[in-house]
Design a protein around this motif. Structure first.
Motif, mmCIF file in Angstrom:
data_model
loop_
_atom_site.group_PDB
_atom_site.id
_atom_site.type_symbol
_atom_site.label_atom_id
_atom_site.label_comp_id
_atom_site.label_asym_id
_atom_site.label_seq_id
_atom_site.Cartn_x
_atom_site.Cartn_y
_atom_site.Cartn_z
ATOM 1 N N LYS A 1 0.772 -1.190 -0.170
ATOM 2 C CA LYS A 1 0.087 0.286 0.119
ATOM 3 C C LYS A 1 0.776 1.375 -0.005
ATOM 4 N N GLY A 2 1.075 2.039 1.049
ATOM 5 C CA GLY A 2 1.591 3.283 1.255
ATOM 6 C C GLY A 2 2.861 3.539 0.805
ATOM 7 N N ILE A 3 3.890 2.464 0.762
ATOM 8 C CA ILE A 3 5.302 2.632 0.354
ATOM 9 C C ILE A 3 5.363 3.255 -1.096
ATOM 10 N N GLY A 4 4.326 2.818 -1.956
ATOM 11 C CA GLY A 4 4.467 3.197 -3.387
ATOM 12 C C GLY A 4 3.776 4.456 -3.859
ATOM 13 N N ASN A 5 2.965 4.897 -2.801
ATOM 14 C CA ASN A 5 2.017 6.161 -3.019
ATOM 15 C C ASN A 5 1.057 5.916 -4.291
ATOM 16 N N GLY A 6 0.585 4.850 -4.320
ATOM 17 C CA GLY A 6 -0.174 4.642 -5.588
ATOM 18 C C GLY A 6 0.533 3.529 -6.374
ATOM 19 N N MET A 7 1.750 3.552 -6.608
ATOM 20 C CA MET A 7 2.596 2.292 -7.353
ATOM 21 C C MET A 7 2.535 1.152 -6.801
ATOM 22 N N SER A 8 2.556 0.051 -7.761
ATOM 23 C CA SER A 8 2.009 -1.453 -6.943
ATOM 24 C C SER A 8 3.300 -1.855 -6.435
ATOM 25 N N ILE A 9 3.530 -1.724 -5.138
ATOM 26 C CA ILE A 9 4.797 -2.351 -4.464
ATOM 27 C C ILE A 9 4.136 -2.923 -3.088
ATOM 28 N N GLY A 10 4.558 -4.344 -3.020
ATOM 29 C CA GLY A 10 4.414 -4.995 -1.801
ATOM 30 C C GLY A 10 5.735 -5.870 -1.424
ATOM 31 N N GLY A 11 5.826 -6.451 -0.256
ATOM 32 C CA GLY A 11 7.062 -6.940 -0.004
ATOM 33 C C GLY A 11 7.075 -7.805 1.119
ATOM 34 N N VAL A 12 8.119 -8.583 1.504
ATOM 35 C CA VAL A 12 8.436 -9.343 2.793
ATOM 36 C C VAL A 12 9.774 -8.908 3.221
ATOM 37 N N VAL A 13 9.891 -8.817 4.590
ATOM 38 C CA VAL A 13 11.204 -8.632 5.184
ATOM 39 C C VAL A 13 10.996 -9.823 6.146
ATOM 40 N N ALA A 14 12.323 -10.822 5.975
ATOM 41 C CA ALA A 14 12.482 -11.635 7.149
ATOM 42 C C ALA A 14 13.765 -12.046 7.481
ATOM 43 N N ARG A 15 14.042 -12.567 8.589
ATOM 44 C CA ARG A 15 15.411 -12.966 8.887
ATOM 45 C C ARG A 15 15.973 -13.941 7.742
ATOM 46 N N SER A 16 17.324 -13.909 7.460
ATOM 47 C CA SER A 16 18.071 -14.363 6.183
ATOM 48 C C SER A 16 17.645 -15.930 6.271
ATOM 49 N N GLU A 17 17.799 -16.595 7.302
ATOM 50 C CA GLU A 17 17.530 -18.079 7.287
ATOM 51 C C GLU A 17 16.061 -18.567 6.971
ATOM 52 N N ILE A 18 15.088 -17.549 7.217
ATOM 53 C CA ILE A 18 13.680 -17.982 6.966
ATOM 54 C C ILE A 18 13.676 -17.430 5.381
ATOM 55 N N MET A 19 14.133 -16.311 5.068
ATOM 56 C CA MET A 19 14.149 -16.021 3.397
ATOM 57 C C MET A 19 14.607 -16.871 2.689
ATOM 58 N N ASN A 20 15.819 -17.509 3.116
ATOM 59 C CA ASN A 20 16.455 -18.572 2.308
ATOM 60 C C ASN A 20 16.196 -19.926 2.401
ATOM 61 N N CYS A 21 15.096 -20.210 3.052
ATOM 62 C CA CYS A 21 14.827 -21.541 3.349
ATOM 63 C C CYS A 21 14.179 -22.310 2.061
#
Length: 428
Positions: free
Chosen positions: A272-292
């Protein structure tokens, strides 16, 4: 013309694609905190495209960044190095508070939550998910399956086993009459009892403030108390910050920080708000979770250069102009003004929220029985007065949602409050 456009809309788009207003509105352009329709009517925007136009309409800094990036390259996919994506990921990783964080960009909050569920279930080797009652997490097959709001969950078929936990709504349900401390203790006891009857879940996913659910929230510290129980069992915590992130609550940059006694979440989703109308979403995670994940993956449109340029410009603007502080100051004035107005309207059961994230629940006078028809009437009356609002709530969408761009000034807050007060007084 709008009438012709409405007919064309109905002829080619799904019946379940909701439209606000008895006479649906075509918005043609905007500036600052205002938008205009196809007939030239001007409105004060207190919903921001569902909390997405977070900073302002037609903000020159973002318009310039998008235009300049479009003149270079718009898109190349994640198969190539992408400087704007790396730069925005660095900023978000640092701001997240998650140690050794990794960031994956998507095109929406739905896709972000879907990715977080994939990561958590893979990491934990479990397809059981804990979710909050009255929650909303998106419209994909997996995110619909964990949504705890029947009005936004069209199927019970799901690849996940979902168990729903008490606590997302403070003023309804079996614990509503308890003090904050007693409420937290009762919800923790309920969670512990639930975990004693099921196989180990992968994660708890929770919105710090429930968005579609009507801007409801538990007492501060509930998720910190939950975290102690989860940590004992290795269960992950996913904070869904799609609506609460980037300073909207005023008091904190992220909603989870109101529950941060035991540190940041294991995974956090945003959009939502991070793009101020542009289509942006995402995930932040600890590296061992993101890299699983043990297979290849890409994102064709997640992190594309033009959206990343918009996100960087928007993030810079909101930090440099302290829009979190503005949300706290102006939002505090607005909520007090609305509470004073609502005290004179028997049909308003509760005014709640933080910063520029405010809910006004409309019920049948003298009861807590939802009155969606009255809420719709207020929405229509506010539009007639030149104000755009949203709706939500777990009880037949009887809550009016107030979430203007974070650059809202005091004069605009007072103008919107006056229009909304008149609209509330029109309830019959």
């Amino acid at each position: 013309m709008t009438d012709d456009l409405l007919g064309r809309h109905r002829a080619v788009l799904p019946d379940w694609l909701a439209l606000y207003y008895e006479e649906p509105l075509e918005i043609t352009h905007g500036e600052g905190r205002h938008v205009w329709d196809a007939h030239g009517n001007r409105y004060l925007d207190f919903f921001g495209g569902i909390l997405t136009t977070m900073t302002a309409h037609a903000l020159p800094e973002i318009t310039k960044a998008v235009s300049e990036q479009a003149g270079r390259i718009i898109h190349s996919s994640t198969l190539y190095l992408n400087r704007p994506m790396v730069e925005l990921a660095e900023r978000i990783a640092q701001l997240s508070g998650i140690p050794d964080a990794r960031v994956f960009f998507t095109t929406s909050g739905t896709e972000a939550n879907d990715t977080a569920l994939l990561l958590a279930t893979t990491y934990r080797r479990s397809n059981t998910i804990l979710a909050m009652r009255n929650s909303y997490h998106g419209r994909s097959f997996s995110s619909v399956g964990i949504t705890g709001n029947s009005g936004w969950s069209p199927t019970s078929l799901s690849p996940l086993q979902t168990l729903y936990v008490h606590g997302g709504v403070r003023t309804r349900g079996p614990y509503a009459g308890l003090s904050d401390g007693e409420f937290i203790a009762a919800c923790v006891e309920d969670l512990e009892d639930l975990l004693g009857h099921t196989r180990p879940p992968a994660a708890l996913i929770a919105e710090p403030i429930q968005g579609v659910g009507g801007f409801t929230s538990p007492p501060d510290g509930l998720y910190a108390a939950f975290r102690e129980v989860l940590n004992e069992r290795g269960i992950l915590w996913i904070a869904d910050e799609v609506q609460t992130g980037w300073g909207r609550t005023g008091e904190h940059f992220w909603g989870w920080q109101a529950h941060g006694r035991n540190g940041p979440p294991d995974l956090m989703t945003f959009a939502k708000g991070i793009g101020n109308g542009m289509s942006i979403g995402g995930v932040v995670a600890r590296s061992e979770i993101m890299n699983c994940l043990d297979s290849n993956s890409i994102s064709t449109f997640g992190g594309t250069q033009i959206t990343m340029a918009a996100g960087l410009a928007n993030l810079n603007y909101l930090v440099e102009h302290d829009l979190q502080g503005n949300a706290r100051r102006v939002g505090g004035l607005l909520i007090e003004r609305l509470r004073a107005a609502a005290a004179q309207v028997p049909a308003v059961w509760e005014v709640r929220g933080r910063g520029l994230m405010i809910g006004i629940e409309v019920t049948k006078p003298g009861t807590d029985e939802a009155d969606p028809k009255a809420a719709t009437a207020v929405l229509e009356a506010a539009r007639e007065g030149g104000l755009l609002l949203g709706k939500g709530g777990g009880h037949n969408t009887s809550c009016l949602r107030v979430a203007p761009p974070l650059s809202l000034n005091v004069a605009e807050a007072e103008e919107g409050a006056a229009i909304l007060e008149n609209a509330l007084r029109s309830i019959r």
